[in-house]
Write a protein that holds these residues in place. Sequence first.
Motif, PDB file in Angstrom:
ATOM      1  N   THR A  74      -6.906   9.997  -7.802  1.00  0.00           N
ATOM      2  CA  THR A  74      -7.363   8.637  -7.546  1.00  0.00           C
ATOM      3  C   THR A  74      -7.111   7.918  -8.756  1.00  0.00           C
ATOM      4  N   VAL A  75      -6.486   6.733  -8.838  1.00  0.00           N
ATOM      5  CA  VAL A  75      -5.949   6.100 -10.132  1.00  0.00           C
ATOM      6  C   VAL A  75      -6.407   4.593  -9.959  1.00  0.00           C
ATOM      7  N   SER A  76      -6.095   3.742 -10.999  1.00  0.00           N
ATOM      8  CA  SER A  76      -6.301   2.591 -11.046  1.00  0.00           C
ATOM      9  C   SER A  76      -5.272   1.712 -10.677  1.00  0.00           C
ATOM     10  N   TRP A  77      -5.513   0.529 -10.165  1.00  0.00           N
ATOM     11  CA  TRP A  77      -4.286  -0.392  -9.694  1.00  0.00           C
ATOM     12  C   TRP A  77      -3.221  -0.306 -10.767  1.00  0.00           C
ATOM     13  N   ASP A  78      -3.785  -0.419 -12.158  1.00  0.00           N
ATOM     14  CA  ASP A  78      -2.642  -0.870 -13.015  1.00  0.00           C
ATOM     15  C   ASP A  78      -1.785   0.498 -13.234  1.00  0.00           C
ATOM     16  N   ASP A  79      -2.618   1.789 -12.841  1.00  0.00           N
ATOM     17  CA  ASP A  79      -1.821   3.118 -12.969  1.00  0.00           C
ATOM     18  C   ASP A  79      -0.787   3.095 -11.711  1.00  0.00           C
ATOM     19  N   ALA A 116       1.057   9.150   8.735  1.00  0.00           N
ATOM     20  CA  ALA A 116       2.182   8.773   7.526  1.00  0.00           C
ATOM     21  C   ALA A 116       1.655   8.725   6.200  1.00  0.00           C
ATOM     22  N   ALA A 117       0.271   8.078   5.897  1.00  0.00           N
ATOM     23  CA  ALA A 117      -0.139   7.976   4.589  1.00  0.00           C
ATOM     24  C   ALA A 117      -0.222   9.289   4.054  1.00  0.00           C
ATOM     25  N   ALA A 118      -0.504  10.286   4.584  1.00  0.00           N
ATOM     26  CA  ALA A 118      -0.803  11.897   4.285  1.00  0.00           C
ATOM     27  C   ALA A 118       0.561  12.078   3.573  1.00  0.00           C
ATOM     28  N   LEU A 119       1.763  11.768   3.869  1.00  0.00           N
ATOM     29  CA  LEU A 119       2.938  12.251   3.346  1.00  0.00           C
ATOM     30  C   LEU A 119       3.641  11.341   2.174  1.00  0.00           C
ATOM     31  N   ALA A 120       2.870  10.352   1.926  1.00  0.00           N
ATOM     32  CA  ALA A 120       3.186   9.508   0.928  1.00  0.00           C
ATOM     33  C   ALA A 120       3.018   9.896  -0.573  1.00  0.00           C
ATOM     34  N   ASP A 121       3.894   9.236  -1.298  1.00  0.00           N
ATOM     35  CA  ASP A 121       3.805   9.634  -2.955  1.00  0.00           C
ATOM     36  C   ASP A 121       2.485   8.564  -3.396  1.00  0.00           C
ATOM     37  N   VAL A 122       2.582   7.460  -2.949  1.00  0.00           N
ATOM     38  CA  VAL A 122       1.318   6.571  -3.398  1.00  0.00           C
ATOM     39  C   VAL A 122       0.684   5.976  -2.018  1.00  0.00           C
ATOM     40  N   VAL A 123      -0.620   5.989  -2.178  1.00  0.00           N
ATOM     41  CA  VAL A 123      -1.218   5.491  -0.905  1.00  0.00           C
ATOM     42  C   VAL A 123      -2.109   4.271  -1.574  1.00  0.00           C
ATOM     43  N   LEU A 124      -2.037   3.077  -1.072  1.00  0.00           N
ATOM     44  CA  LEU A 124      -2.756   1.886  -1.402  1.00  0.00           C
ATOM     45  C   LEU A 124      -3.747   1.186  -0.409  1.00  0.00           C
ATOM     46  N   PRO A 125      -5.106   1.068  -0.907  1.00  0.00           N
ATOM     47  CA  PRO A 125      -5.990   0.634  -0.093  1.00  0.00           C
ATOM     48  C   PRO A 125      -6.044  -0.734   0.436  1.00  0.00           C
ATOM     49  N   ILE A 152      -1.659  -7.050  -3.173  1.00  0.00           N
ATOM     50  CA  ILE A 152      -1.022  -5.837  -3.562  1.00  0.00           C
ATOM     51  C   ILE A 152       0.374  -6.361  -4.030  1.00  0.00           C
ATOM     52  N   TYR A 153       1.098  -7.112  -3.112  1.00  0.00           N
ATOM     53  CA  TYR A 153       2.414  -7.442  -3.627  1.00  0.00           C
ATOM     54  C   TYR A 153       2.594  -8.448  -4.804  1.00  0.00           C
ATOM     55  N   LYS A 154       1.614  -9.247  -4.781  1.00  0.00           N
ATOM     56  CA  LYS A 154       1.463  -9.772  -6.218  1.00  0.00           C
ATOM     57  C   LYS A 154       1.578  -8.992  -7.392  1.00  0.00           C
ATOM     58  N   GLY A 155       0.667  -8.277  -7.413  1.00  0.00           N
ATOM     59  CA  GLY A 155       0.613  -7.108  -8.371  1.00  0.00           C
ATOM     60  C   GLY A 155       1.800  -6.535  -8.808  1.00  0.00           C
ATOM     61  N   ILE A 156       2.356  -5.995  -7.842  1.00  0.00           N
ATOM     62  CA  ILE A 156       3.676  -5.273  -8.189  1.00  0.00           C
ATOM     63  C   ILE A 156       4.878  -6.169  -8.704  1.00  0.00           C
ATOM     64  N   CYS A 157       4.914  -7.552  -8.364  1.00  0.00           N
ATOM     65  CA  CYS A 157       5.851  -8.378  -8.381  1.00  0.00           C
ATOM     66  C   CYS A 157       5.570  -8.947  -9.970  1.00  0.00           C
ATOM     67  N   GLY A 204     -14.382  -0.591  -1.687  1.00  0.00           N
ATOM     68  CA  GLY A 204     -13.833  -0.010  -3.102  1.00  0.00           C
ATOM     69  C   GLY A 204     -13.174  -1.085  -3.604  1.00  0.00           C
ATOM     70  N   SER A 205     -11.968  -0.649  -4.147  1.00  0.00           N
ATOM     71  CA  SER A 205     -11.195  -1.500  -4.689  1.00  0.00           C
ATOM     72  C   SER A 205     -10.032  -2.089  -3.932  1.00  0.00           C
ATOM     73  N   SER A 206     -10.225  -2.183  -2.569  1.00  0.00           N
ATOM     74  CA  SER A 206      -8.851  -2.287  -1.731  1.00  0.00           C
ATOM     75  C   SER A 206      -8.880  -3.944  -1.745  1.00  0.00           C
ATOM     76  N   ARG A 207      -7.539  -4.337  -1.600  1.00  0.00           N
ATOM     77  CA  ARG A 207      -7.189  -5.590  -1.517  1.00  0.00           C
ATOM     78  C   ARG A 207      -6.092  -6.053  -0.474  1.00  0.00           C
ATOM     79  N   ASN A 208      -5.896  -7.239  -0.263  1.00  0.00           N
ATOM     80  CA  ASN A 208      -5.092  -7.665   0.918  1.00  0.00           C
ATOM     81  C   ASN A 208      -3.632  -7.329   0.569  1.00  0.00           C
ATOM     82  N   ASP A 209      -2.916  -7.448   1.362  1.00  0.00           N
ATOM     83  CA  ASP A 209      -1.256  -7.314   1.261  1.00  0.00           C
ATOM     84  C   ASP A 209      -0.742  -8.337   0.251  1.00  0.00           C
TER      85      ASP A 209
END
Length: 811
Positions: A95-100, A498-507, A546-551, A538-543
């Motif tokens: 379990t990691v932070s959004w920044d990580d 599908a999420a169970a096979l991911a490298d990263v799962v985002l809530p 989420i994409y704002k953060g990575i961009c 939790g710390s779930s975010r809307n789509d």
Amino acid sequence: MTPAGRSNPSPLGATAPDRVVRTVCSPNCMGTCGVNAFVKDNMIIKIEPASYPDPGFERICVKGIAMAKDRIHHPKRLREPMIRAGARGDGRWNTVSWDDAYEYIAEKLTSVAQVHGWKANAWFGMTGNYGARAFTSKERAANCLGGSIFSNLGLTSDVAGFMGIQTTLGAFVVSNDVSTIANAKYLLFAGRNTADTGHSEMRYIFDALESGAKLVVIDPRFSRTASKADDWLALTPGSDVPMVMAMLNVIVSNGLMKEDYVLRHTNAPFLINRHTGAMLRAKDLFEDGEDEYLVWDTTVDGPVQASDAGLPCLKGAWTLQDVSGKQIACRTAFDALWEVWEKYTPEFAETICNVPAETIRRTAIEYATADPAWLYLAQGIQRYHGGHTTFRAYITLSALCGNIGKEHAGVSVLDGPYVRMHMGMSDAWTKPTGAPTHELSGMKLIETITTGQPYPVRSLWIDNHGFGTQSPLFKRFQADALPLLDLFVVSEQVMTDAAALADVVLPVVSYYEDDWDLVGGGEIWFMQLRQRAIPPVGSSRNDYEIYKGICERLGKGEYWQMSLRESAEFILKSHDDPAIRAVDWDVLCRDGVARVPRRRYSPEEMPAGLRETLSPSYSITHDELVPFGDLRFNTPSRRIELYQEQFSDIGEAVLDYVEPNEGRSSALHKKYPLNLITYKIVHSTHSQHTFLPSIQELLPRPMLEMNPEDAAKRGIANGDEVIVFNGRGRFRVNTHVLESVRTGTAAMPQGWWKHAFAEGHPSDLAQTKGSEYQDRVFGESNYPAFDLAVDICLATDAEKNVTQPMKPGAN
């Protein structure tokens, strides 16, 4: 916030709510029901139907209750970002932070781009969340980052029929307002199980029945809707076309065709070249002729432009001379159509569809003589290799009876703000950089990744899609494509297959935790506002967030400065569809719901995104009250195109039966003699509800339906555990042996997760062979989900009956 029309919410005693929020239940079921969420201590304690500007649309169902009651705080609910700590799929996570999480993803995306270019990073998703911003934010992100988008049209398994509508009527979707169905006298439903899949519409069907309308349901299963019908036509799966062509034969042979309508509003009287299949134009025969279609005019006994004809001839053949002096053998398009249709007598059709000839004959006469007759189609009938022909056939039936453009008649399939929102999203929203987004075929997702063609794809990010249960490609993806990806990200609410096979799962938030998104009605002409009822779990975010953060992490934050409210207003007011733009933003903000005015597009007003997606030759049309009420069609001829010259080179200019890939005469069907169809159920939308406790009380496990005759041949009794298999895969399930499914057919509810089966999964048996017709129309074929030959044996007999499966996903 107090919902529109509610000034004093009903007290609940000691559990009286802190607030009541009007929002939208929108789990991909097309119902898009307005909901009042009663909240206390940031928990939903009750939901009830919300009001609308027009009465009669208030409704709620067990799925909506289960979403609020069970899913929000389910043990499988994802609450924090996670990065895998072991091998893919072994269940170990950090379990990691959004920044990580952003740092990890950004590093992987950048490393892929350094080797293969930014377009090697791809996104893919469906419509699991009906919010306009939710399901389009990935497109905005892909454009900002120079990445690629895999299309989802073909993999929905919904679009072959819409291709048939488009090429025949020049529209993508078309439907009457279902609330007016009580005015119809005859209801012909093809594969439309409204009681389960459009249950919010069912009240209007009952109104029609109480008003004396006759209901005829065409379906291989005795569905809940069929149980309310006067007649149930239990045809062989995938055989609608021969049955409908036999109805055409009966109508024409008995003089029941509305000939004047066919002459004036279809291209049936147009002249065609017998040898090439091309339609003749005035310029072919006359020196000063234009690009106008020709008919044989009986008033002058010669060819004239269709627009100038006094009395066109419907049948006939002639030899004419072109401008160069060359002889041309020609005939009317109807002549070519009838040459094929004439052989489809009810007796001949019965040998294919297994509906008694007399039943076909009676239904044809009843439909042709009823006034008005409402024809209602659903997507299940087009989930076969030649699925586009199914909708072409039913549209032809309606046209020959003069029903298209007629009040309370015509052909209804699907229309509404949801579809228009999706198809007409502006480039200003989805392509904020002004540069085009790289687009790839979703039907070729596996091939693209495994072959590197047309270019390498080395990361994949999925959202709004139950990829592990709803895709025919997942087994191959896991075996062949996933090992080639440097990064696999899944944005989800719960830990799916599908999420169970991911490298990263985002809530991701549920729709009760989201705010300021737009939800267009799937069955009703209202736009609704998704408003936050409770804080994100939790710390779930809307789509969008989420994409704002990575961009922002990758230096593209300039395109993500709008607030959630500002983004919703921007989507609405910049939309390509004039009807969507016409929604009153102030009313929507005030009441949480506003009308979407229905209107007709001229070709010039057609949404640019729709034009590019489909074809520059076609438009989408809808009249205020009656689709095509002015009998104008946005086809090349501006008429209903019963004959389609653009497909003459592949033998599909004339409507004819295109047998399913694994139909009754195929080699595979001789080896695997049953058709397997999977149907939608009232208790779940795809895979979103089947794992919830309150739903499992109603539907605890998957069950396969078999006809007693088929079961007896295999020594199978009710409740037995069986293996369903073909050359591509197998799965283990228990049986219901009952007469509600016709012989030669096996059926079961769809949407079950892999853990519901002791072995395998229904998607493992799927095939994805395409269609040239469909490739031409949409650029990719529809996934033929029901085009599936299988056999069934007792689980105890599996070793002697089931052969070794082929390579995963092979056709």
